[in-house]
Design a protein around this motif. Structure first.
Motif, PDB file in Angstrom:
ATOM      1  N   LEU A   1       0.829  -1.207   0.000  1.00  0.00           N
ATOM      2  CA  LEU A   1       0.000   0.000   0.000  1.00  0.00           C
ATOM      3  C   LEU A   1       0.863   1.256   0.000  1.00  0.00           C
ATOM      4  O   LEU A   1       0.518   2.263  -0.633  1.00  0.00           O
ATOM      5  CB  LEU A   1      -0.932  -0.006   1.210  1.00  0.00           C
ATOM      6  N   SER A   2       1.992   1.205   0.717  1.00  0.00           N
ATOM      7  CA  SER A   2       2.910   2.352   0.701  1.00  0.00           C
ATOM      8  C   SER A   2       3.393   2.641  -0.718  1.00  0.00           C
ATOM      9  O   SER A   2       3.465   3.802  -1.138  1.00  0.00           O
ATOM     10  CB  SER A   2       4.099   2.065   1.623  1.00  0.00           C
ATOM     11  N   LEU A   3       3.700   1.588  -1.457  1.00  0.00           N
ATOM     12  CA  LEU A   3       4.108   1.757  -2.851  1.00  0.00           C
ATOM     13  C   LEU A   3       2.987   2.390  -3.678  1.00  0.00           C
ATOM     14  O   LEU A   3       3.231   3.299  -4.487  1.00  0.00           O
ATOM     15  CB  LEU A   3       4.486   0.401  -3.450  1.00  0.00           C
ATOM     16  N   PHE A   4       1.760   1.923  -3.476  1.00  0.00           N
ATOM     17  CA  PHE A   4       0.624   2.470  -4.225  1.00  0.00           C
ATOM     18  C   PHE A   4       0.435   3.958  -3.920  1.00  0.00           C
ATOM     19  O   PHE A   4       0.146   4.756  -4.822  1.00  0.00           O
ATOM     20  CB  PHE A   4      -0.655   1.705  -3.881  1.00  0.00           C
ATOM     21  N   PHE A   5       0.605   4.345  -2.665  1.00  0.00           N
ATOM     22  CA  PHE A   5       0.435   5.750  -2.304  1.00  0.00           C
ATOM     23  C   PHE A   5       1.540   6.616  -2.912  1.00  0.00           C
ATOM     24  O   PHE A   5       1.295   7.774  -3.280  1.00  0.00           O
ATOM     25  CB  PHE A   5       0.391   5.922  -0.787  1.00  0.00           C
ATOM     26  N   CYS A   6       2.748   6.061  -3.044  1.00  0.00           N
ATOM     27  CA  CYS A   6       3.805   6.790  -3.748  1.00  0.00           C
ATOM     28  C   CYS A   6       3.411   7.033  -5.198  1.00  0.00           C
ATOM     29  O   CYS A   6       3.616   8.132  -5.741  1.00  0.00           O
ATOM     30  CB  CYS A   6       5.117   6.011  -3.683  1.00  0.00           C
ATOM     31  N   LEU A   7       2.849   6.020  -5.826  1.00  0.00           N
ATOM     32  CA  LEU A   7       2.397   6.172  -7.213  1.00  0.00           C
ATOM     33  C   LEU A   7       1.272   7.199  -7.314  1.00  0.00           C
ATOM     34  O   LEU A   7       1.233   8.007  -8.261  1.00  0.00           O
ATOM     35  CB  LEU A   7       1.923   4.821  -7.758  1.00  0.00           C
ATOM     36  N   ASN A   8       0.369   7.179  -6.350  1.00  0.00           N
ATOM     37  CA  ASN A   8      -0.709   8.173  -6.348  1.00  0.00           C
ATOM     38  C   ASN A   8      -0.149   9.584  -6.222  1.00  0.00           C
ATOM     39  O   ASN A   8      -0.638  10.521  -6.871  1.00  0.00           O
ATOM     40  CB  ASN A   8      -1.677   7.899  -5.188  1.00  0.00           C
TER      41      ASN A   8
ATOM     42  N   ILE B   1       1.788  10.922   0.493  1.00  0.00           N
ATOM     43  CA  ILE B   1       3.110  10.631   1.054  1.00  0.00           C
ATOM     44  C   ILE B   1       3.011  10.338   2.543  1.00  0.00           C
ATOM     45  O   ILE B   1       3.698   9.438   3.059  1.00  0.00           O
ATOM     46  CB  ILE B   1       4.081  11.797   0.797  1.00  0.00           C
ATOM     47  N   TRP B   2       2.142  11.072   3.239  1.00  0.00           N
ATOM     48  CA  TRP B   2       1.979  10.783   4.667  1.00  0.00           C
ATOM     49  C   TRP B   2       1.456   9.377   4.884  1.00  0.00           C
ATOM     50  O   TRP B   2       1.898   8.667   5.799  1.00  0.00           O
ATOM     51  CB  TRP B   2       1.066  11.818   5.323  1.00  0.00           C
ATOM     52  N   PHE B   3       0.521   8.954   4.047  1.00  0.00           N
ATOM     53  CA  PHE B   3       0.041   7.574   4.149  1.00  0.00           C
ATOM     54  C   PHE B   3       1.176   6.593   3.882  1.00  0.00           C
ATOM     55  O   PHE B   3       1.331   5.579   4.585  1.00  0.00           O
ATOM     56  CB  PHE B   3      -1.102   7.320   3.156  1.00  0.00           C
ATOM     57  N   ALA B   4       1.978   6.878   2.850  1.00  0.00           N
ATOM     58  CA  ALA B   4       3.093   5.993   2.496  1.00  0.00           C
ATOM     59  C   ALA B   4       4.098   5.899   3.642  1.00  0.00           C
ATOM     60  O   ALA B   4       4.633   4.819   3.924  1.00  0.00           O
ATOM     61  CB  ALA B   4       3.781   6.509   1.232  1.00  0.00           C
ATOM     62  N   LEU B   5       4.340   7.016   4.315  1.00  0.00           N
ATOM     63  CA  LEU B   5       5.286   7.038   5.432  1.00  0.00           C
ATOM     64  C   LEU B   5       4.756   6.262   6.639  1.00  0.00           C
ATOM     65  O   LEU B   5       5.467   5.453   7.238  1.00  0.00           O
ATOM     66  CB  LEU B   5       5.591   8.477   5.833  1.00  0.00           C
ATOM     67  N   VAL B   6       3.509   6.501   6.988  1.00  0.00           N
ATOM     68  CA  VAL B   6       2.927   5.891   8.190  1.00  0.00           C
ATOM     69  C   VAL B   6       2.792   4.378   8.044  1.00  0.00           C
ATOM     70  O   VAL B   6       2.943   3.623   9.019  1.00  0.00           O
ATOM     71  CB  VAL B   6       1.561   6.531   8.498  1.00  0.00           C
ATOM     72  N   LEU B   7       2.537   3.912   6.842  1.00  0.00           N
ATOM     73  CA  LEU B   7       2.323   2.481   6.639  1.00  0.00           C
ATOM     74  C   LEU B   7       3.576   1.651   6.904  1.00  0.00           C
ATOM     75  O   LEU B   7       3.479   0.463   7.245  1.00  0.00           O
ATOM     76  CB  LEU B   7       1.815   2.220   5.220  1.00  0.00           C
TER      77      LEU B   7
END
Length: 210
Positions: free
Chosen positions: A33-40, A50-56
């Protein structure tokens, strides 16, 4: 001729999973999911992603710690447990931090070499651990120390990237700037990934295992 009882049951692999394995898959899911949020973020430039990607990634670490704790508590291990753990760690603590670095500005040709090197070091470190764990264990079967830094230590890099992102020191304002080395660009920040990778594959660095 085989009987019906001898045939593999549908979803038999999933039925073999124990609770610890499901927690391990939570580790892998968090990293993915962190990877997906980076793509988003790359698509929309919405900072929340990015905050989601970091927290995950700390969530992935929590799962990584808990799977072993639960396995010992319930005294249940599956044959797939060790391999599941290593594969999940590659995603969450190898590929995801590297992609996060790329997302936040480490996109020069030499940066990408550094990030690929980091991921390969993480994979190599986990493979070495799986092969040598029995040699490093004591009479009780517990491994006494890590040879090289464990791959979750990459969360130090994630923390640094999080601080830089919160202060606006990413992309064109990336901390330490950029060096033009012939036709290629190197951001000195990517050397932290090289340092982390070298620490993971070190044959002389020994970290006591709690």
């Amino acid at each position: 001729m085989s009987t019906a009882s001898e045939r593999p049951r549908r979803f038999s692999m999933l039925r073999s999973f124990v609770l610890a394995d499901l927690i391990t898959l939570g580790n892998a899911a968090s990293g993915t999911l962190s990877l997906f949020f980076c793509l988003n973020y790359l698509d929309t430039h919405e900072r929340t992603y990015i905050w989601f990607a970091l927290v995950l990634l700390p969530v992935a670490l929590f799962c990584d710690v808990m799977d072993g704790t639960v396995a010992r508590w319930r005294r249940k291990h599956s044959p797939l447990g060790a391999d599941l753990d290593s594969l999940a760690d590659v995603i969450s603590f190898g590929v995801a931090p590297a992609v996060l670095g790329y997302t936040l500005g480490l996109r020069g040709a030499l940066d990408m070499v550094a990030l690929v090197f980091f991921v390969c070091c993480g994979i190599s470190r986990l493979a070495r651990y799986n092969v040598t764990a029995s040699q490093l264990s004591d009479e009780s079967g517990k491994v006494k120390y890590y040879q090289g830094t464990p791959i979750p230590s990459s969360l130090i890099l994630v923390l640094i990237l999080g601080v830089l992102f919160s202060t606006g020191r990413v992309h064109e304002n990336l901390w330490l700037g950029a060096w033009q080395l012939g036709p290629a660009v190197l951001h000195p920040l990517s050397l932290l990934f090289v340092l982390s990778g070298n620490a993971m594959i070190s044959a002389t660095l020994r970290i006591p295992k709690p």
